[in-house]
Design a protein around this motif. Structure first.
Motif, short mmCIF file in Angstrom:
data_model
loop_
_atom_site.label_atom_id
_atom_site.label_comp_id
_atom_site.label_asym_id
_atom_site.label_seq_id
_atom_site.Cartn_x
_atom_site.Cartn_y
_atom_site.Cartn_z
N ARG A 1 63.00 61.04 47.76
CA ARG A 1 62.62 61.17 49.17
C ARG A 1 61.28 60.52 49.49
O ARG A 1 60.88 60.45 50.64
CB ARG A 1 62.59 62.64 49.56
N TRP A 2 60.54 60.09 48.47
CA TRP A 2 59.25 59.43 48.68
C TRP A 2 59.42 57.95 48.46
O TRP A 2 59.97 57.50 47.45
CB TRP A 2 58.21 59.94 47.70
N HIS A 3 58.95 57.18 49.38
CA HIS A 3 59.01 55.73 49.27
C HIS A 3 57.63 55.16 49.55
O HIS A 3 56.98 55.57 50.51
CB HIS A 3 60.03 55.14 50.26
N LEU A 4 57.20 54.26 48.74
CA LEU A 4 55.88 53.64 48.90
C LEU A 4 56.02 52.15 48.74
O LEU A 4 56.57 51.66 47.75
CB LEU A 4 54.90 54.19 47.85
N ARG A 5 55.54 51.43 49.73
CA ARG A 5 55.51 49.97 49.65
C ARG A 5 54.06 49.55 49.87
O ARG A 5 53.45 49.90 50.87
CB ARG A 5 56.39 49.35 50.73
N VAL A 6 53.50 48.85 48.91
CA VAL A 6 52.11 48.40 49.00
C VAL A 6 52.11 46.94 49.37
O VAL A 6 52.74 46.12 48.71
CB VAL A 6 51.38 48.62 47.65
N GLU A 7 51.40 46.63 50.42
CA GLU A 7 51.26 45.24 50.86
C GLU A 7 49.80 44.84 50.77
O GLU A 7 48.92 45.63 51.11
CB GLU A 7 51.75 45.08 52.31
N GLY A 8 49.53 43.64 50.32
CA GLY A 8 48.17 43.13 50.28
C GLY A 8 47.38 43.52 49.04
O GLY A 8 46.17 43.33 49.00
N ARG A 9 48.05 44.07 48.04
CA ARG A 9 47.36 44.46 46.80
C ARG A 9 46.60 43.29 46.20
O ARG A 9 45.50 43.45 45.66
CB ARG A 9 48.37 44.99 45.79
N GLU A 10 47.16 42.10 46.31
CA GLU A 10 46.53 40.92 45.71
C GLU A 10 45.19 40.58 46.37
O GLU A 10 44.39 39.85 45.81
CB GLU A 10 47.47 39.71 45.78
N ARG A 11 44.93 41.11 47.54
CA ARG A 11 43.66 40.85 48.23
C ARG A 11 42.51 41.70 47.70
O ARG A 11 41.36 41.41 47.98
CB ARG A 11 43.81 41.09 49.72
N LEU A 12 42.84 42.76 46.98
CA LEU A 12 41.80 43.63 46.44
C LEU A 12 41.26 43.05 45.14
O LEU A 12 42.03 42.66 44.27
CB LEU A 12 42.36 45.03 46.16
N PRO A 13 39.94 43.01 45.00
CA PRO A 13 39.37 42.40 43.80
C PRO A 13 39.46 43.32 42.58
O PRO A 13 39.46 44.54 42.72
CB PRO A 13 37.90 42.20 44.19
N TRP A 14 39.53 42.72 41.40
CA TRP A 14 39.42 43.47 40.16
C TRP A 14 37.97 43.78 39.87
O TRP A 14 37.64 44.77 39.25
CB TRP A 14 40.02 42.70 39.00
N ARG A 15 37.09 42.91 40.29
CA ARG A 15 35.65 43.11 40.15
C ARG A 15 35.03 42.93 41.52
O ARG A 15 35.52 42.19 42.34
CB ARG A 15 35.05 42.10 39.18
N GLY A 16 33.93 43.62 41.75
CA GLY A 16 33.26 43.51 43.03
C GLY A 16 33.64 44.66 43.93
O GLY A 16 34.42 45.54 43.58
N ALA A 17 33.07 44.65 45.10
CA ALA A 17 33.19 45.78 46.01
C ALA A 17 34.36 45.63 46.98
O ALA A 17 34.70 44.54 47.40
CB ALA A 17 31.90 45.94 46.81
N ALA A 18 34.95 46.75 47.30
CA ALA A 18 35.96 46.85 48.35
C ALA A 18 35.89 48.29 48.85
O ALA A 18 35.63 49.21 48.07
CB ALA A 18 37.35 46.55 47.82
N VAL A 19 36.10 48.48 50.12
CA VAL A 19 36.06 49.82 50.70
C VAL A 19 37.48 50.21 51.08
O VAL A 19 38.14 49.52 51.86
CB VAL A 19 35.13 49.88 51.93
N LEU A 20 37.95 51.32 50.53
CA LEU A 20 39.27 51.87 50.84
C LEU A 20 39.03 53.18 51.57
O LEU A 20 38.32 54.04 51.06
CB LEU A 20 40.07 52.12 49.57
N VAL A 21 39.63 53.34 52.72
CA VAL A 21 39.39 54.53 53.53
C VAL A 21 40.71 55.26 53.74
O VAL A 21 41.72 54.65 54.08
CB VAL A 21 38.78 54.15 54.90
#
Length: 144
Positions: free
Chosen positions: A69-89
């Protein structure tokens, strides 16, 4: 004649819910032991805990994978850096937001108000949560 267990309304729901909670409890115990072992093995060369974080991402996403009953689709994951800053709210509609963040499979640290830290502790993220206090929380009480 009394109806069988399968004929009673809600029986399937109760059985599925019980199975889900049993799976959650048993898998969490097993995966926690795996996390401890992984931490012990990778700590000498992975001080930031990236390997353990990826394991935690899999752990959290496992509950999306097995719940029909739970479905999750992540879009834009590739835009998040492995290193460096990003703000997730998150707006924290539920504790499910935490599972969704783990679905990003990117390193991150939690920042939370001190009064909400118990929610994140329940999710097992207490060690990586940075606490801050708003000015209202740190202001001295007025005496008048």
């Amino acid at each position: 004649m009394e109806p069988s267990v399968h004929d009673r309304p809600g029986t399937a729901r109760v059985l599925l819910s019980s199975a889900h909670w049993a799976f959650l409890a048993l898998s969490s115990a097993v995966l926690f032991l795996g996390a401890l072992l992984l931490w012990a093995l990778t700590r000498p060369f992975d001080a930031n805990g990236r390997v353990l974080h990826l394991y935690s991402c899999f752990w959290a996403q496992l509950y999306f994978y097995v719940n029909p009953r739970w479905h999750l689709r992540v879009e834009g994951r590739e835009r998040l850096p492995w290193r460096g800053a990003a703000v997730l709210v998150s707006n924290h509609e539920s504790l499910g937001d935490i599972l969704v963040h783990f679905g990003l499979y990117r390193p991150f640290k939690w920042v939370s108000k001190a009064r909400t830290s118990s929610c994140h502790s329940l999710a097992g993220t207490c060690a990586s949560t940075a606490m801050y206090r708003s000015s209202a929380e740190t202001a001295p009480a007025s005496s008048g």
